[in-house]
Design a protein around this motif. Sequence first.
Motif, PDB file in Angstrom:
ATOM      1  N   PHE A  25      -2.396  13.320  -7.290  1.00 53.92           N
ATOM      2  CA  PHE A  25      -1.105  13.430  -8.114  1.00 53.92           C
ATOM      3  C   PHE A  25      -1.253  13.812  -9.721  1.00 53.92           C
ATOM      4  O   PHE A  25       0.006  14.150 -10.222  1.00 53.92           O
ATOM      5  CB  PHE A  25      -0.433  11.747  -8.028  1.00 53.92           C
ATOM      6  N   VAL A  26      -2.448  13.520 -10.069  1.00 49.36           N
ATOM      7  CA  VAL A  26      -2.473  13.907 -11.780  1.00 49.36           C
ATOM      8  C   VAL A  26      -2.224  15.196 -11.979  1.00 49.36           C
ATOM      9  O   VAL A  26      -1.900  15.658 -12.932  1.00 49.36           O
ATOM     10  CB  VAL A  26      -3.879  13.441 -12.410  1.00 49.36           C
ATOM     11  N   HIS A  27      -2.364  16.117 -10.893  1.00 52.78           N
ATOM     12  CA  HIS A  27      -2.091  17.739 -11.124  1.00 52.78           C
ATOM     13  C   HIS A  27      -0.743  18.158 -10.926  1.00 52.78           C
ATOM     14  O   HIS A  27      -0.528  19.225 -11.429  1.00 52.78           O
ATOM     15  CB  HIS A  27      -3.119  18.353 -10.177  1.00 52.78           C
ATOM     16  N   ARG A  28       0.156  17.234 -10.367  1.00 52.18           N
ATOM     17  CA  ARG A  28       1.378  17.734 -10.107  1.00 52.18           C
ATOM     18  C   ARG A  28       2.449  16.572 -10.473  1.00 52.18           C
ATOM     19  O   ARG A  28       3.664  16.819 -10.029  1.00 52.18           O
ATOM     20  CB  ARG A  28       1.485  17.987  -8.806  1.00 52.18           C
ATOM     21  N   SER A  29       2.079  15.876 -11.286  1.00 51.32           N
ATOM     22  CA  SER A  29       3.189  14.664 -11.390  1.00 51.32           C
ATOM     23  C   SER A  29       3.588  14.668 -13.135  1.00 51.32           C
ATOM     24  O   SER A  29       4.176  13.699 -13.545  1.00 51.32           O
ATOM     25  CB  SER A  29       2.629  13.333 -10.986  1.00 51.32           C
ATOM     26  N   GLY A  30       3.563  15.887 -13.677  1.00 49.95           N
ATOM     27  CA  GLY A  30       3.898  15.865 -14.831  1.00 49.95           C
ATOM     28  C   GLY A  30       2.613  15.478 -16.135  1.00 49.95           C
ATOM     29  O   GLY A  30       3.192  15.352 -17.187  1.00 49.95           O
ATOM     30  N   PHE A  31       1.721  15.251 -15.669  1.00 50.12           N
ATOM     31  CA  PHE A  31       0.470  14.759 -16.571  1.00 50.12           C
ATOM     32  C   PHE A  31      -0.294  16.134 -17.056  1.00 50.12           C
ATOM     33  O   PHE A  31      -0.708  17.030 -16.267  1.00 50.12           O
ATOM     34  CB  PHE A  31      -0.522  13.653 -15.850  1.00 50.12           C
ATOM     35  N   SER A  32      -0.581  15.880 -18.287  1.00 41.14           N
ATOM     36  CA  SER A  32      -1.599  16.936 -18.892  1.00 41.14           C
ATOM     37  C   SER A  32      -2.959  16.138 -18.928  1.00 41.14           C
ATOM     38  O   SER A  32      -3.063  14.952 -19.404  1.00 41.14           O
ATOM     39  CB  SER A  32      -1.166  17.650 -20.318  1.00 41.14           C
ATOM     40  N   PRO A 111     -13.749   9.861  -5.325  1.00 37.97           N
ATOM     41  CA  PRO A 111     -12.345  10.273  -5.855  1.00 37.97           C
ATOM     42  C   PRO A 111     -11.255   9.217  -5.722  1.00 37.97           C
ATOM     43  O   PRO A 111     -10.431   8.972  -6.281  1.00 37.97           O
ATOM     44  CB  PRO A 111     -12.333  11.600  -5.445  1.00 37.97           C
ATOM     45  N   ASN A 112     -11.113   8.863  -4.269  1.00 35.54           N
ATOM     46  CA  ASN A 112     -10.154   8.094  -3.872  1.00 35.54           C
ATOM     47  C   ASN A 112     -10.145   6.733  -4.589  1.00 35.54           C
ATOM     48  O   ASN A 112      -9.045   6.055  -4.723  1.00 35.54           O
ATOM     49  CB  ASN A 112     -10.175   8.065  -2.421  1.00 35.54           C
ATOM     50  N   VAL A 113     -11.040   6.190  -4.577  1.00 38.29           N
ATOM     51  CA  VAL A 113     -11.251   4.811  -5.238  1.00 38.29           C
ATOM     52  C   VAL A 113     -10.868   5.196  -6.862  1.00 38.29           C
ATOM     53  O   VAL A 113     -10.038   4.273  -7.541  1.00 38.29           O
ATOM     54  CB  VAL A 113     -12.773   4.245  -5.381  1.00 38.29           C
ATOM     55  N   LEU A 114     -11.390   6.113  -7.619  1.00 41.01           N
ATOM     56  CA  LEU A 114     -11.012   6.401  -9.052  1.00 41.01           C
ATOM     57  C   LEU A 114      -9.320   6.432  -8.912  1.00 41.01           C
ATOM     58  O   LEU A 114      -8.687   6.143  -9.958  1.00 41.01           O
ATOM     59  CB  LEU A 114     -11.755   7.479  -9.227  1.00 41.01           C
ATOM     60  N   LEU A 115      -8.869   7.334  -8.012  1.00 43.69           N
ATOM     61  CA  LEU A 115      -7.347   7.571  -8.002  1.00 43.69           C
ATOM     62  C   LEU A 115      -6.533   6.389  -7.869  1.00 43.69           C
ATOM     63  O   LEU A 115      -5.452   6.122  -8.489  1.00 43.69           O
ATOM     64  CB  LEU A 115      -7.140   8.830  -7.178  1.00 43.69           C
ATOM     65  N   GLN A 116      -7.150   5.762  -6.915  1.00 45.32           N
ATOM     66  CA  GLN A 116      -6.280   4.388  -6.556  1.00 45.32           C
ATOM     67  C   GLN A 116      -6.042   3.355  -7.800  1.00 45.32           C
ATOM     68  O   GLN A 116      -5.049   2.851  -8.140  1.00 45.32           O
ATOM     69  CB  GLN A 116      -6.964   3.617  -5.362  1.00 45.32           C
ATOM     70  N   ARG A 117      -7.427   3.384  -8.521  1.00 43.06           N
ATOM     71  CA  ARG A 117      -7.490   2.497  -9.587  1.00 43.06           C
ATOM     72  C   ARG A 117      -6.645   3.089 -10.906  1.00 43.06           C
ATOM     73  O   ARG A 117      -5.814   2.485 -11.585  1.00 43.06           O
ATOM     74  CB  ARG A 117      -8.783   2.165  -9.954  1.00 43.06           C
ATOM     75  N   ILE A 124       1.819   4.072 -10.696  1.00 40.73           N
ATOM     76  CA  ILE A 124       2.369   4.923  -9.883  1.00 40.73           C
ATOM     77  C   ILE A 124       1.644   4.510  -8.260  1.00 40.73           C
ATOM     78  O   ILE A 124       0.431   4.001  -8.263  1.00 40.73           O
ATOM     79  CB  ILE A 124       1.686   6.153 -10.221  1.00 40.73           C
ATOM     80  N   GLN A 125       2.432   4.864  -7.318  1.00 38.98           N
ATOM     81  CA  GLN A 125       1.654   4.476  -6.039  1.00 38.98           C
ATOM     82  C   GLN A 125       0.813   5.516  -5.467  1.00 38.98           C
ATOM     83  O   GLN A 125       0.794   6.723  -5.876  1.00 38.98           O
ATOM     84  CB  GLN A 125       3.131   4.377  -5.045  1.00 38.98           C
ATOM     85  N   LYS A 152       0.882  19.566   0.876  1.00 34.84           N
ATOM     86  CA  LYS A 152      -0.651  18.997   0.924  1.00 34.84           C
ATOM     87  C   LYS A 152      -0.542  17.780   0.323  1.00 34.84           C
ATOM     88  O   LYS A 152      -1.328  16.715   0.660  1.00 34.84           O
ATOM     89  CB  LYS A 152      -1.468  19.848  -0.318  1.00 34.84           C
ATOM     90  N   ASP A 153       0.345  17.528  -0.620  1.00 31.87           N
ATOM     91  CA  ASP A 153       0.696  16.112  -1.011  1.00 31.87           C
ATOM     92  C   ASP A 153       2.033  16.112  -1.856  1.00 31.87           C
ATOM     93  O   ASP A 153       2.392  17.195  -2.343  1.00 31.87           O
ATOM     94  CB  ASP A 153      -0.528  15.717  -2.153  1.00 31.87           C
ATOM     95  N   VAL A 154       2.687  14.868  -2.276  1.00 32.22           N
ATOM     96  CA  VAL A 154       3.774  14.846  -2.894  1.00 32.22           C
ATOM     97  C   VAL A 154       3.987  13.517  -3.424  1.00 32.22           C
ATOM     98  O   VAL A 154       3.329  12.625  -3.130  1.00 32.22           O
ATOM     99  CB  VAL A 154       5.058  15.032  -1.953  1.00 32.22           C
ATOM    100  N   SER A 155       4.623  13.651  -4.845  1.00 34.44           N
ATOM    101  CA  SER A 155       5.023  12.280  -5.344  1.00 34.44           C
ATOM    102  C   SER A 155       6.448  12.572  -6.029  1.00 34.44           C
ATOM    103  O   SER A 155       6.928  13.503  -5.753  1.00 34.44           O
ATOM    104  CB  SER A 155       4.048  12.394  -6.743  1.00 34.44           C
ATOM    105  N   GLU A 156       6.903  11.645  -6.885  1.00 30.31           N
ATOM    106  CA  GLU A 156       8.077  11.536  -7.228  1.00 30.31           C
ATOM    107  C   GLU A 156       8.269  12.566  -8.370  1.00 30.31           C
ATOM    108  O   GLU A 156       9.394  13.149  -8.614  1.00 30.31           O
ATOM    109  CB  GLU A 156       8.509  10.117  -7.641  1.00 30.31           C
TER     110      GLU A 156
END
Length: 231
Positions: A25-32, A111-117, A124-125, A152-156
Amino acid sequence: MDQPFRRKIVLSDDINRALDRVDCFVHRSGFSLRVGRTGEEILDLARRESPNALMTNYFLAGLKGDEVCRALRRGGAAFPILLVGPPSPADVAERCRKSGCDDYIVSPAGPNVLLQRLAAALGIQFRLHTRFPAVISISFGRIVSEFLGYSKDVSEGGILVETNLEIDLGRRLNLRLFLDDRDQPLTARATVLRVDQASDEDQYLLGMQFQSLEPGSAARLKDFIRTRSAP
């Protein structure tokens, strides 16, 4: 004027490389993303950028992770700070917690653990990958061309779509997203912020940020994501 990068995350170089291997999500949710290699670089970035969150290894060249955290807290930084360090000796985790970090993650962590935390720290969910058809519409004057892709993935905030279409960065597109079996697709406008070559050389991954979703569409998308969130 659009401000697609108004939200920022500071990462250490090792963590950035770990997350860059996955669709997240960090690549496509408006985060730099702002990336530092040494403790001093990370500290300087965090002071200058005032990020929404910081995630770094404990072991860094120069200042250690707990020293970076302590310096930021002394300066009044209130954003979440996550430190990734070894399970032993136990005093490492204790030093990190006393420095003021919000979370201590025991390495090695995938990576999934890092992303979840990280998602939890940002409020963010964390979502499992969801695949559904996405029709991309491009206007060339009066001519409208449509191309089929799959999510491939989607967020709000945005979506990653795999398609055989290569699009220039910054291009605004019209999307029709077929989230479920309803006859009416979700329509949205989006800006292309990322273009990568997929594993199949004839395919591209388009990371797009949604632009001003209608309230009904935003609510529908939020509900769709909620029902497919990881436990």
